[in-house]
Scaffold this motif. Structure first.
Motif, PDB file in Angstrom:
ATOM      1  N   VAL A 147     -13.362 -11.976 -15.781  1.00 43.12           N
ATOM      2  CA  VAL A 147     -12.669 -10.802 -16.302  1.00 43.12           C
ATOM      3  C   VAL A 147     -11.405 -10.625 -15.473  1.00 43.12           C
ATOM      4  O   VAL A 147     -11.461 -10.566 -14.241  1.00 43.12           O
ATOM      5  CB  VAL A 147     -13.553  -9.542 -16.212  1.00 43.12           C
ATOM      6  N   VAL A 148     -10.238 -10.564 -16.133  1.00 47.71           N
ATOM      7  CA  VAL A 148      -8.953 -10.491 -15.439  1.00 47.71           C
ATOM      8  C   VAL A 148      -8.216  -9.217 -15.839  1.00 47.71           C
ATOM      9  O   VAL A 148      -7.920  -9.003 -17.018  1.00 47.71           O
ATOM     10  CB  VAL A 148      -8.071 -11.714 -15.762  1.00 47.71           C
ATOM     11  N   TYR A 149      -7.922  -8.380 -14.836  1.00 41.68           N
ATOM     12  CA  TYR A 149      -7.135  -7.166 -15.064  1.00 41.68           C
ATOM     13  C   TYR A 149      -5.715  -7.406 -14.585  1.00 41.68           C
ATOM     14  O   TYR A 149      -5.492  -7.826 -13.448  1.00 41.68           O
ATOM     15  CB  TYR A 149      -7.741  -5.971 -14.335  1.00 41.68           C
ATOM     16  N   ARG A 150      -4.751  -7.111 -15.443  1.00 42.42           N
ATOM     17  CA  ARG A 150      -3.341  -7.261 -15.096  1.00 42.42           C
ATOM     18  C   ARG A 150      -2.874  -5.946 -14.461  1.00 42.42           C
ATOM     19  O   ARG A 150      -2.735  -4.918 -15.128  1.00 42.42           O
ATOM     20  CB  ARG A 150      -2.531  -7.553 -16.354  1.00 42.42           C
ATOM     21  N   ALA A 151      -2.651  -5.962 -13.148  1.00 43.62           N
ATOM     22  CA  ALA A 151      -2.186  -4.779 -12.422  1.00 43.62           C
ATOM     23  C   ALA A 151      -0.690  -4.898 -12.157  1.00 43.62           C
ATOM     24  O   ALA A 151      -0.207  -5.969 -11.775  1.00 43.62           O
ATOM     25  CB  ALA A 151      -2.943  -4.639 -11.105  1.00 43.62           C
ATOM     26  N   PHE A 152       0.041  -3.815 -12.336  1.00 44.92           N
ATOM     27  CA  PHE A 152       1.486  -3.829 -12.118  1.00 44.92           C
ATOM     28  C   PHE A 152       1.805  -3.419 -10.687  1.00 44.92           C
ATOM     29  O   PHE A 152       1.852  -2.248 -10.332  1.00 44.92           O
ATOM     30  CB  PHE A 152       2.185  -2.935 -13.140  1.00 44.92           C
ATOM     31  N   PHE A 153       1.982  -4.437  -9.866  1.00 46.84           N
ATOM     32  CA  PHE A 153       2.405  -4.294  -8.475  1.00 46.84           C
ATOM     33  C   PHE A 153       3.457  -5.357  -8.233  1.00 46.84           C
ATOM     34  O   PHE A 153       3.147  -6.534  -8.082  1.00 46.84           O
ATOM     35  CB  PHE A 153       1.203  -4.466  -7.531  1.00 46.84           C
ATOM     36  N   GLU A 154       4.700  -4.936  -8.241  1.00 43.26           N
ATOM     37  CA  GLU A 154       5.816  -5.880  -8.164  1.00 43.26           C
ATOM     38  C   GLU A 154       7.125  -5.107  -8.109  1.00 43.26           C
ATOM     39  O   GLU A 154       7.156  -3.900  -8.393  1.00 43.26           O
ATOM     40  CB  GLU A 154       5.816  -6.792  -9.393  1.00 43.26           C
ATOM     41  N   PRO A 155       8.219  -5.750  -7.734  1.00 42.52           N
ATOM     42  CA  PRO A 155       9.517  -5.071  -7.717  1.00 42.52           C
ATOM     43  C   PRO A 155       9.847  -4.477  -9.084  1.00 42.52           C
ATOM     44  O   PRO A 155       9.586  -5.087 -10.122  1.00 42.52           O
ATOM     45  CB  PRO A 155      10.495  -6.201  -7.357  1.00 42.52           C
ATOM     46  N   GLY A 156      10.403  -3.266  -9.062  1.00 40.81           N
ATOM     47  CA  GLY A 156      10.763  -2.589 -10.303  1.00 40.81           C
ATOM     48  C   GLY A 156       9.703  -1.652 -10.824  1.00 40.81           C
ATOM     49  O   GLY A 156       9.956  -0.871 -11.739  1.00 40.81           O
ATOM     50  N   VAL A 157       8.491  -1.723 -10.265  1.00 43.22           N
ATOM     51  CA  VAL A 157       7.396  -0.846 -10.686  1.00 43.22           C
ATOM     52  C   VAL A 157       7.324   0.342  -9.736  1.00 43.22           C
ATOM     53  O   VAL A 157       7.437   0.184  -8.518  1.00 43.22           O
ATOM     54  CB  VAL A 157       6.056  -1.610 -10.700  1.00 43.22           C
ATOM     55  N   HIS A 158       7.117   1.529 -10.280  1.00 44.28           N
ATOM     56  CA  HIS A 158       7.023   2.745  -9.464  1.00 44.28           C
ATOM     57  C   HIS A 158       5.956   2.588  -8.388  1.00 44.28           C
ATOM     58  O   HIS A 158       4.833   2.185  -8.672  1.00 44.28           O
ATOM     59  CB  HIS A 158       6.679   3.946 -10.346  1.00 44.28           C
ATOM     60  N   GLY A 159       6.343   2.884  -7.152  1.00 43.83           N
ATOM     61  CA  GLY A 159       5.438   2.753  -6.027  1.00 43.83           C
ATOM     62  C   GLY A 159       5.734   1.557  -5.142  1.00 43.83           C
ATOM     63  O   GLY A 159       5.279   1.516  -3.993  1.00 43.83           O
ATOM     64  N   TRP A 160       6.468   0.579  -5.686  1.00 45.75           N
ATOM     65  CA  TRP A 160       6.771  -0.615  -4.913  1.00 45.75           C
ATOM     66  C   TRP A 160       7.655  -0.267  -3.713  1.00 45.75           C
ATOM     67  O   TRP A 160       8.563   0.541  -3.832  1.00 45.75           O
ATOM     68  CB  TRP A 160       7.485  -1.641  -5.794  1.00 45.75           C
ATOM     69  N   PRO A 161       7.420  -0.858  -2.538  1.00 43.63           N
ATOM     70  CA  PRO A 161       6.410  -1.877  -2.218  1.00 43.63           C
ATOM     71  C   PRO A 161       5.132  -1.299  -1.583  1.00 43.63           C
ATOM     72  O   PRO A 161       4.276  -2.046  -1.158  1.00 43.63           O
ATOM     73  CB  PRO A 161       7.146  -2.756  -1.209  1.00 43.63           C
ATOM     74  N   ASP A 162       5.061   0.036  -1.509  1.00 38.89           N
ATOM     75  CA  ASP A 162       3.910   0.647  -0.825  1.00 38.89           C
ATOM     76  C   ASP A 162       2.664   0.710  -1.691  1.00 38.89           C
ATOM     77  O   ASP A 162       1.540   0.699  -1.177  1.00 38.89           O
ATOM     78  CB  ASP A 162       4.271   2.066  -0.369  1.00 38.89           C
TER      79      ASP A 162
END
Length: 243
Positions: free
Chosen positions: A71-86
């Motif tokens: 089971v693979v969940y695509r999580a948005f953690f990357e430059p340009g995403v709110h919260g990056w890089p913390d």
């Protein structure tokens, strides 16, 4: 705020019993939906996708960690995403926070993994900060676009036959709200919870309920504690077993 009326215990019990009828209908409908998922056709994954892991490059088949399902969940953690890089995005972080110990899924021959476009050092730093222990890989190619998770989060289920990989189901949008427990993830897989009460195609692996359940730090011990009648009754009432 207009609150509901305050009633006697008998009136409250009667109201709750009326709702319980609807809750049981919903539980049985959810079981029926999971049974249909187990009969979904499979889609062969022809491309040899690659990811960056803590120990270097791996292929999609390697994400199974030798187990039959993934089971693979695509999580948005990357430059340009709110919260990056913390941080990862708020919604994906809530999903990660709700994911229980993966050993329960592993006990059903199923691996849970996250994928993002953040480099591995950032992923490892975030996992350490948040106390997350699930496998988390870095996307390196078009896997996210090919599996409908390049613009929005989503959860894909796969099954493995040797080195051949098949896509079996996909959940996104508000469907993700129900995910987080071993039951919910198993219900979206091709093999389900693999318990005898389930409506599954002939020949699917199944064992008695509770036979495989254990504490998350005790799956190496095959002597799982037997369930008593009271535990079974509670499981029926909660919808984990059919009533």
């Amino acid at each position: 705020m207009k609150t509901p009326p305050v009633v006697s215990k008998d009136e409250w019990d009667a109201a709750r019993e009326r709702l319980l009828v609807k809750e049981k209908e919903l539980t049985r409908a959810r079981d029926a939906l999971a049974a249909q998922r187990r009969r979904m056709p499979w889609l062969a994954v022809e491309e040899d996708y690659e990811f960056e892991g803590p120990r270097g490059r791996v292929r999609l088949v390697d994400l199974f960690e030798g187990r039959r399902q993934l089971v693979v969940y695509r999580a948005f953690f990357e430059p340009g995403v709110h919260g990056w890089p913390d941080h990862a995005c708020v919604g994906c972080s809530m999903m990660a926070d709700q994911m229980e110990d993966v050993s329960h899924l592993n006990a059903r021959d199923t691996t849970l993994a996250l994928v993002s476009r953040a480099p591995q050092p950032d992923i490892e730093r975030l996992k350490a900060r948040m106390g997350w222990k699930m496998p988390w890989y870095t996307l390196t190619d078009g896997f996210d676009a090919d599996f409908d998770v390049d613009q929005w989060h989503g959860t894909n289920a796969f099954i493995r036959d040797g080195h051949r990989v098949f896509r079996t189901y996909f959940i996104n949008g508000r469907g993700d709200e129900a995910l987080g427990t071993a039951w919910a993830y198993l219900d979206m897989t091709a093999l389900g919870r693999q318990e005898e009460w389930e409506d599954s195609p002939e020949g699917y692996p199944q064992t008695k309920p509770y036979e495989w359940w254990n504490w998350h730090d005790a799956y190496g011990d095959t002597a799982a504690p037997p369930a008593g009648e009271e535990q079974v009754r509670r499981a029926v009432d909660s919808g984990l077993l059919p009533g």
